[in-house]
Scaffold this active site. Structure first.
Site, PDB file in Angstrom:
ATOM      1  N   ASP A  72     -17.171   6.993  -1.825  1.00 54.05           N
ATOM      2  CA  ASP A  72     -15.910   6.928  -1.076  1.00 54.05           C
ATOM      3  C   ASP A  72     -15.643   8.346  -0.569  1.00 54.05           C
ATOM      4  OD1 ASP A  72     -13.389   6.202  -0.094  1.00 54.05           O
ATOM      5  OD2 ASP A  72     -12.419   6.226  -2.060  1.00 54.05           O
ATOM      6  N   CYS A  81     -16.525   1.832   0.663  1.00 54.23           N
ATOM      7  CA  CYS A  81     -15.344   1.001   0.972  1.00 54.23           C
ATOM      8  C   CYS A  81     -14.850   1.210   2.393  1.00 54.23           C
ATOM      9  CB  CYS A  81     -14.238   1.258  -0.037  1.00 54.23           C
ATOM     10  SG  CYS A  81     -13.677   2.964  -0.054  1.00 54.23           S
ATOM     11  N   ARG A 123       0.876  -1.188   0.000  1.00 58.07           N
ATOM     12  CA  ARG A 123       0.000   0.000   0.000  1.00 58.07           C
ATOM     13  C   ARG A 123       0.906   1.229   0.000  1.00 58.07           C
ATOM     14  NH1 ARG A 123      -5.430   1.551   3.333  1.00 58.07           N
ATOM     15  NH2 ARG A 123      -6.135  -0.063   1.907  1.00 58.07           N
TER      16      ARG A 123
HETATM   17  N1  LIG Z   1      -9.828   2.727   2.636  1.00 62.46           N
HETATM   18  C1  LIG Z   1      -9.844   2.997   1.291  1.00 62.46           C
HETATM   19  C2  LIG Z   1      -9.561   4.444   1.134  1.00 62.46           C
HETATM   20  C3  LIG Z   1      -9.809   4.899  -0.256  1.00 62.46           C
HETATM   21  C4  LIG Z   1      -9.531   6.338  -0.448  1.00 62.46           C
HETATM   22  N2  LIG Z   1      -9.856   6.713  -1.811  1.00 62.46           N
HETATM   23  C5  LIG Z   1      -8.077   6.666  -0.145  1.00 62.46           C
HETATM   24  O1  LIG Z   1      -7.218   6.405  -1.002  1.00 62.46           O
HETATM   25  O2  LIG Z   1      -7.798   7.211   0.921  1.00 62.46           O
HETATM   26  N1  LIG Z   2     -11.413  -0.028   2.388  1.00 61.73           N
HETATM   27  C1  LIG Z   2     -10.140  -0.066   2.834  1.00 61.73           C
HETATM   28  O1  LIG Z   2      -9.188  -0.258   2.067  1.00 61.73           O
HETATM   29  O2  LIG Z   2     -10.001   0.084   4.160  1.00 61.73           O
HETATM   30  P1  LIG Z   2      -8.627   0.334   4.920  1.00 61.73           P
HETATM   31  O3  LIG Z   2      -8.053   1.631   4.412  1.00 61.73           O
HETATM   32  O4  LIG Z   2      -9.010   0.384   6.364  1.00 61.73           O
HETATM   33  O5  LIG Z   2      -7.687  -0.806   4.603  1.00 61.73           O
END
Ligand SMILES: NCCC[C@H](N)C(=O)O
Ligand SMILES: NC(=O)OP(=O)(O)O
Length: 307
Positions: A224, A264, A103
């Site tokens: 989201d 999400c 990530r």
């Molecule tokens: N937990 C999923 C988070 C998604 C969001 N678009 C982000 O990248 O922060």
């Molecule tokens: N939806 C999602 O990816 O959640 P987290 O950021 O908590 O992993």
């Protein structure tokens, strides 16, 4: 699912339509217990440079339930946080781990990692995509309607990583996808083009600034956060521009009467979604979060060749 053995999942577009449907079928079998594959002694590394609750815990529990082990390799506890180059980290972790989920910010970082590592690399969220999330979302949609045929998904809000993978995933799955964003926040045009190509005429890909047109008679309303991780400084100033894209009861009333609501998570109640809609009987948000576990277990089992 032999075709996924040893493969990366850097983008939703790395899957074929057949592979995506196969993963969803496998996830359902893992969820109902009709299949119990094992990945004994395999080690998954989680290299996360952004916060995570669901992705971190669901990947960890999935790996434990498969009989494997997990190592948390956050940037803050490794030399990654002190600037060790991706290419060097990749070549070293490659010698220890069986599979890695990353990530981070730039998509190019996971691409570079994959170039230098021989082990499978999974995108656990980048600024461009969030494919693992969409596996769970499509599983949730399929559970709600018993099929993915003749369904329309509507996404309201920011044309972000989730919107990108959702467009690609729906295109591969044959689900019509409508994305409504404020002016200036449309999805990346390259990803839109890719989604249209992947849909092969099976389903529509519609990008609009009109939220009401996007949700009309739709089977699933999805949103989201309006500002993603890394964009916190813009969060306040975006609120007025994004307000018309909120999923609230009036918006839900325009959809199909059986429509489900997806998010999400984490959610900002009162911004992209109202508390009432999140807690309504049409919300499948908690099933969706649970399905991260089943979908990612299917993915790990297929890539590690256990199912
Ligand atoms: N937990 C999923 C988070 C998604 C969001 N678009 C982000 O990248 O922060
Ligand atoms: N939806 C999602 O990816 O959640 P987290 O950021 O908590 O992993």
């Amino acid at each position: 699912m032999d075709s996924l053995k040893g493969r990366n999942l850097l983008s939703m577009a790395d899957l074929t339509s057949t592979e995506l449907h196969g993963l969803l079928a496998l996830a359902a079998q893992l969820k109902d217990g009709t299949k119990r594959p094992k990945c004994l002694n395999k080690v998954l590394g989680l290299v996360f440079s952004k916060a995570s609750t669901r992705t971190r815990v669901s990947f960890s529990v999935a790996m434990y339930q498969l009989g494997g082990q997990v190592l948390d390799l956050n940037a803050g506890v490794t030399q990654i946080g002190r600037g060790e180059p991706t290419a060097d980290t990749a070549r070293v972790l490659d010698r220890y781990l069986d599979i890695v989920a990353i990530r981070t910010f730039a998509q190019s970082e996971i691409e570079e990692f994959a170039e230098y590592a021989s082990i499978p690399v999974i995108n656990a969220l980048t600024d461009l995509e969030h494919p693992c999330q969409i596996l769970a979302d499509l599983l949730t949609l399929k559970e709600a309607f018993g099929t993915l045929e003749n369904l329309t998904m509507s996404y309201l809000g920011d044309g972000n990583n989730v919107a990108h993978s959702l467009m690609l995933g729906c295109a591969l799955a044959g689900v019509h996808i409508r994305v409504a964003t404020p002016d200036g926040y449309a999805p990346n045009p390259t990803v839109v083009k890719q989604a249209i190509e992947l849909s092969q005429g099976r389903s529509e890909v519609i990008i609009t600034t009109d939220p009401k047109a996007a949700v009309e008679a739709s089977h699933a309303l999805y949103t989201d956060v309006w500002a993603s991780m890394g964009e916190e400084a813009e969060a306040e100033s975006r609120i007025p521009k994004f307000q018309p894209y909120q999923i609230n009861q009036a918006m839900l009333d325009l959809a199909n009467e059986q429509a489900i609501v997806l998010h999400c998570l984490p959610a900002h109640r009162g911004e992209e979604i109202t508390h009432d809609v999140m807690e309504s009987s049409q919300s499948r948000i908690w099933d969706q979060a649970e399905n991260r576990l089943h979908a990612q277990k299917a993915l790990l089992a297929a890539i590690l060749s256990a199912a």
